[in-house]
Enzyme design. Structure first.
Site, PDB file in Angstrom:
ATOM      1  N   HIS A 257     -84.299 -23.672  74.663  1.00  0.00           N
ATOM      2  CA  HIS A 257     -83.104 -24.612  74.795  1.00  0.00           C
ATOM      3  C   HIS A 257     -83.626 -25.875  75.002  1.00  0.00           C
ATOM      4  O   HIS A 257     -84.176 -26.202  75.831  1.00  0.00           O
ATOM      5  CB  HIS A 257     -82.212 -24.057  75.919  1.00  0.00           C
ATOM      6  CG  HIS A 257     -81.081 -25.011  76.086  1.00  0.00           C
ATOM      7  ND1 HIS A 257     -79.823 -24.515  75.560  1.00  0.00           N
ATOM      8  CD2 HIS A 257     -80.678 -26.024  76.765  1.00  0.00           C
ATOM      9  CE1 HIS A 257     -78.922 -25.518  75.742  1.00  0.00           C
ATOM     10  NE2 HIS A 257     -79.357 -26.429  76.494  1.00  0.00           N
TER      11      HIS A 257
ATOM     12  N   ASN B  25     -75.962 -33.710  64.733  1.00  0.00           N
ATOM     13  CA  ASN B  25     -75.071 -34.697  65.602  1.00  0.00           C
ATOM     14  C   ASN B  25     -75.563 -34.705  67.062  1.00  0.00           C
ATOM     15  O   ASN B  25     -75.955 -33.583  67.609  1.00  0.00           O
ATOM     16  CB  ASN B  25     -73.760 -33.995  65.669  1.00  0.00           C
ATOM     17  CG  ASN B  25     -73.125 -33.740  64.321  1.00  0.00           C
ATOM     18  OD1 ASN B  25     -73.289 -34.547  63.278  1.00  0.00           O
ATOM     19  ND2 ASN B  25     -72.236 -32.868  63.869  1.00  0.00           N
TER      20      ASN B  25
ATOM     21  N   HIS C  87     -79.541 -28.367  67.012  1.00  0.00           N
ATOM     22  CA  HIS C  87     -79.184 -27.596  65.964  1.00  0.00           C
ATOM     23  C   HIS C  87     -79.435 -28.468  64.709  1.00  0.00           C
ATOM     24  O   HIS C  87     -78.683 -29.509  64.968  1.00  0.00           O
ATOM     25  CB  HIS C  87     -78.066 -26.779  65.853  1.00  0.00           C
ATOM     26  CG  HIS C  87     -76.972 -27.499  66.290  1.00  0.00           C
ATOM     27  ND1 HIS C  87     -76.521 -27.952  67.513  1.00  0.00           N
ATOM     28  CD2 HIS C  87     -75.803 -27.812  65.253  1.00  0.00           C
ATOM     29  CE1 HIS C  87     -75.286 -28.693  67.544  1.00  0.00           C
ATOM     30  NE2 HIS C  87     -74.897 -28.772  66.447  1.00  0.00           N
TER      31      HIS C  87
ATOM     32  N   HIS D 208     -77.827 -28.877  60.873  1.00  0.00           N
ATOM     33  CA  HIS D 208     -76.546 -28.292  59.842  1.00  0.00           C
ATOM     34  C   HIS D 208     -77.452 -28.224  58.448  1.00  0.00           C
ATOM     35  O   HIS D 208     -77.959 -29.567  58.178  1.00  0.00           O
ATOM     36  CB  HIS D 208     -75.353 -29.054  59.958  1.00  0.00           C
ATOM     37  CG  HIS D 208     -74.719 -28.955  61.196  1.00  0.00           C
ATOM     38  ND1 HIS D 208     -73.609 -28.306  61.118  1.00  0.00           N
ATOM     39  CD2 HIS D 208     -74.906 -29.657  62.202  1.00  0.00           C
ATOM     40  CE1 HIS D 208     -73.060 -28.547  62.327  1.00  0.00           C
ATOM     41  NE2 HIS D 208     -73.799 -29.478  63.078  1.00  0.00           N
TER      42      HIS D 208
ATOM     43  N   CYS E 254     -74.900 -21.316  77.293  1.00  0.00           N
ATOM     44  CA  CYS E 254     -75.086 -22.105  76.132  1.00  0.00           C
ATOM     45  C   CYS E 254     -74.558 -20.962  74.937  1.00  0.00           C
ATOM     46  O   CYS E 254     -75.250 -19.885  74.943  1.00  0.00           O
ATOM     47  CB  CYS E 254     -76.345 -22.542  75.790  1.00  0.00           C
ATOM     48  SG  CYS E 254     -76.849 -23.043  74.148  1.00  0.00           S
TER      49      CYS E 254
END
Ligand code: DGP
Length: 113
Positions: free
Chosen positions: A46, A86, A99, A101, A4
């Site tokens: 993760h 997303n 994540h 943005h 990753c």
């Protein structure tokens, strides 16, 4: 996760331009900025995507959102910003590590998709 990219950014084996870091999260500049200011905020643990948020890991998402005002203040985004996540194939998620943005630095396009 061994393969990753964002886990490697978290462990320092891939360099990044850091904006904020503590024991739980990291914020760093996106490599392919889509706004004058484009930063990603990731949990150090993760989690694949928004679809994998559940009662046992949701706390980190709340934590990220409590830190976003501090991060955006540091970035000078006093006039507002957009937070984007997303998820999955149709969401065009390219890195499979949760994540958010943060986009700003100008008046953004009003389109959502
Ligand atoms: P998404 O499409 O939502 O999965 O966004 C992934 C973002 O990650 C994309 O805007 C580009 C950024 N990115 C990919 N690889 C790297 C990297 O190695 N370093 C940094 N800083 N950003 C990366």
């Amino acid at each position: 996760m061994a393969d990753c990219i964002f886990c490697k950014i978290v462990d320092g084996s891939i360099p990044s331009k850091k904006v904020y870091e503590d024991d739980k999260i990291l914020a760093f500049y996106d490599l392919e900025p889509q706004a004058p200011v484009h930063v990603l905020v990731v949990p150090k643990q993760h989690i694949c995507c928004a679809n994998e948020i559940n009662e046992s890991n949701a706390e980190i998402v709340a934590y990220i959102f409590t830190k976003i005002p501090e991060i955006t203040k540091k970035l000078g985004l006093d006039n507002g910003y957009r937070i984007v996540n997303n998820c999955g194939e149709d969401g065009c998620q390219s890195v499979k590590h949760l994540h958010f943005h943060i986009l700003g630095g100008k008046k953004l396009n009003g389109a959502m998709c």
